[in-house]
Design a protein around this motif. Sequence first.
Motif, PDB file in Angstrom:
ATOM      1  N   UNK A 227       0.860  -1.183   0.000  1.00  0.00           N
ATOM      2  CA  UNK A 227       0.000   0.000   0.000  1.00  0.00           C
ATOM      3  C   UNK A 227       0.892   1.227   0.000  1.00  0.00           C
ATOM      4  N   UNK A 228       0.544   2.229  -0.802  1.00  0.00           N
ATOM      5  CA  UNK A 228       1.240   3.510  -0.785  1.00  0.00           C
ATOM      6  C   UNK A 228       0.445   4.496   0.062  1.00  0.00           C
ATOM      7  N   UNK A 229       1.151   5.439   0.650  1.00  0.00           N
ATOM      8  CA  UNK A 229       0.453   6.357   1.545  1.00  0.00           C
ATOM      9  C   UNK A 229       1.205   7.685   1.644  1.00  0.00           C
ATOM     10  N   UNK A 230       0.460   8.707   2.002  1.00  0.00           N
ATOM     11  CA  UNK A 230       1.032  10.000   2.364  1.00  0.00           C
ATOM     12  C   UNK A 230       0.094  10.657   3.359  1.00  0.00           C
ATOM     13  N   UNK A 231       0.655  11.320   4.342  1.00  0.00           N
ATOM     14  CA  UNK A 231      -0.157  12.047   5.319  1.00  0.00           C
ATOM     15  C   UNK A 231      -0.307  13.474   4.817  1.00  0.00           C
ATOM     16  N   UNK A 280      -0.785   0.132  -6.662  1.00  0.00           N
ATOM     17  CA  UNK A 280      -1.195  -0.336  -5.336  1.00  0.00           C
ATOM     18  C   UNK A 280      -2.304   0.579  -4.814  1.00  0.00           C
ATOM     19  N   UNK A 281      -3.054   0.117  -3.823  1.00  0.00           N
ATOM     20  CA  UNK A 281      -4.002   1.032  -3.166  1.00  0.00           C
ATOM     21  C   UNK A 281      -3.256   2.208  -2.552  1.00  0.00           C
ATOM     22  N   UNK A 282      -3.900   3.377  -2.552  1.00  0.00           N
ATOM     23  CA  UNK A 282      -3.319   4.562  -1.938  1.00  0.00           C
ATOM     24  C   UNK A 282      -4.199   4.985  -0.770  1.00  0.00           C
ATOM     25  N   UNK A 283      -3.582   5.150   0.396  1.00  0.00           N
ATOM     26  CA  UNK A 283      -4.332   5.510   1.597  1.00  0.00           C
ATOM     27  C   UNK A 283      -3.823   6.831   2.157  1.00  0.00           C
ATOM     28  N   UNK A 284      -4.756   7.766   2.366  1.00  0.00           N
ATOM     29  CA  UNK A 284      -4.428   8.975   3.126  1.00  0.00           C
ATOM     30  C   UNK A 284      -4.506   8.587   4.601  1.00  0.00           C
TER      31      UNK A 284
END
Length: 517
Positions: A227-231, A280-284
């Motif tokens: 999973x990729x992510x960024x805050x 990939x799914x991206x999650x904040x």
Amino acid sequence: MDIQKLKVDTGRFGLDEVTEISFVRLVPATCALDLGDGSERGEYVSQDYILQRLGRPHRNIGLMYTYYPNDREWPARSSEAHPDMEVHGQWDYPYDDYFPYGGGIGGSLLAQPFEQMRDIRRHGQDVTLTLTTDCAITDEQISAIARDLRTFGRMRLRVNHECAGTWFTHNRRYSYQEIGDFFVRFAKIVKQEAPNVDMIFCSGIVTPDGKLPKEEEFREAYRIADVWSADKYFALHFGWPFDICEKGDRSFMAEKLSEYLSNVDKTVRRLTEIGDGRQRPFSASEFNIDGDVTGPVAQGESLLRFADYMEMERPDWQYSLSMYQFRDRGRLGLEMEDPNCPEVGIEQPLMEDYKKVLRRPFFQPGIEKTETVFRAVGPEDPEPPVNDWLPENLCNLGMRWGGAEDADGIEMKLTLEGMPVFFELACPKESNLMISVNDRWFYKRPGVTVIDAMPAFFGKDAKPVAEGDEIRILIFAPPADGENPETEEEDWATNYYTKLPELPRLRVRYEPCKMVE
């Protein structure tokens, strides 16, 4: 006297009102909603309380912990180990001021975060564990952490998040290349020891030149991540709690909604380019509009505008967001912690606006019918349906819990004669159940027999009902102790199986026993 047992023994519960019974499957929402629960800014709040306040479970509940076992002060929380230290920012302590991770070598599964993880999973939700950790820990220490997580189902692990920044301990002690290499090493061990765990790599948003921050140093980490992510916040007072932001200050930021989605879109497309072409799914993983910047009323209004924008634009990549957080000492929570009593939350205007988003189908998991096993005869039916079983004879029904986006359960339908005065369910005593009535969710722990579902009708968020309306009852069975028991089955780590001894029985009444004159 056991009022639960007394109620059931009256024999006034039945299944006469049920018109249809089907097996159903829980499937992913178009845009999943997660929720942070506890961090350096607030304490953990029980899932029973959160469910009562919000009326439905989330996909994932996020926990935030830290692991610096090589530091002299460990396992004390950093701020508690240095109560008199002069600090000018939240991250000035020797290591991150999150709750200490109680597992690993020499740790215990009776410590935190494991009791909280069990609480989350019992309530039909998956876990996202954020762990900031010393990049110098050994393979053996990583393996011990991975083994800690094997029984907690389809969870997500976010290691050393916001790693393109400068503020966390991992960024102060290690180079970006070392941080990226550590994530790759950590992920490889987790994939061997705990394949039920998805690894989140949380870096940053694409820069104006079209590149990702520290793109070369993190290339292999992006590729190995599940999973990729960024805050990314629309507005954030990052100087909290060490200053009060006012107009013109440099301790806060705010961004346009359109720019947010545009930048995330560019980020996902660039990640896909460098990630071997596989999206990939991206999650904040941390998402909110800080009330310190906008004020508490406009905070919720901005959230609703973003929800509208998401539904209109419908990005063609898998996006989810995690509201940060449920209760906060500042203005990043649905509740603000009462400074007079930390166990008490003060509801913010954001709460009501967030509940509106929670109720939108776009942000809710779907329900797919797999088989109808009973249908009552209706006046419009040309001939009676064939039913192999009557409702009262349906027993030992197989239930599978794969997670908050993949589970097999039961749906019962009934037609109302009007607005109920009483609506109760008598359930098998030892079952652990999540039950939805008229789209409001209730939790039934083992040992409880009767659930009063009237809040599904009289609550201020309740869906209005009238005579002739058909409503449904959904029943799912997450693991009773929050863990998947290890068995000989190949899928034991991702699927929990149990049997429902019998269907919950109903007591539905449309008139009071007697009115007070």
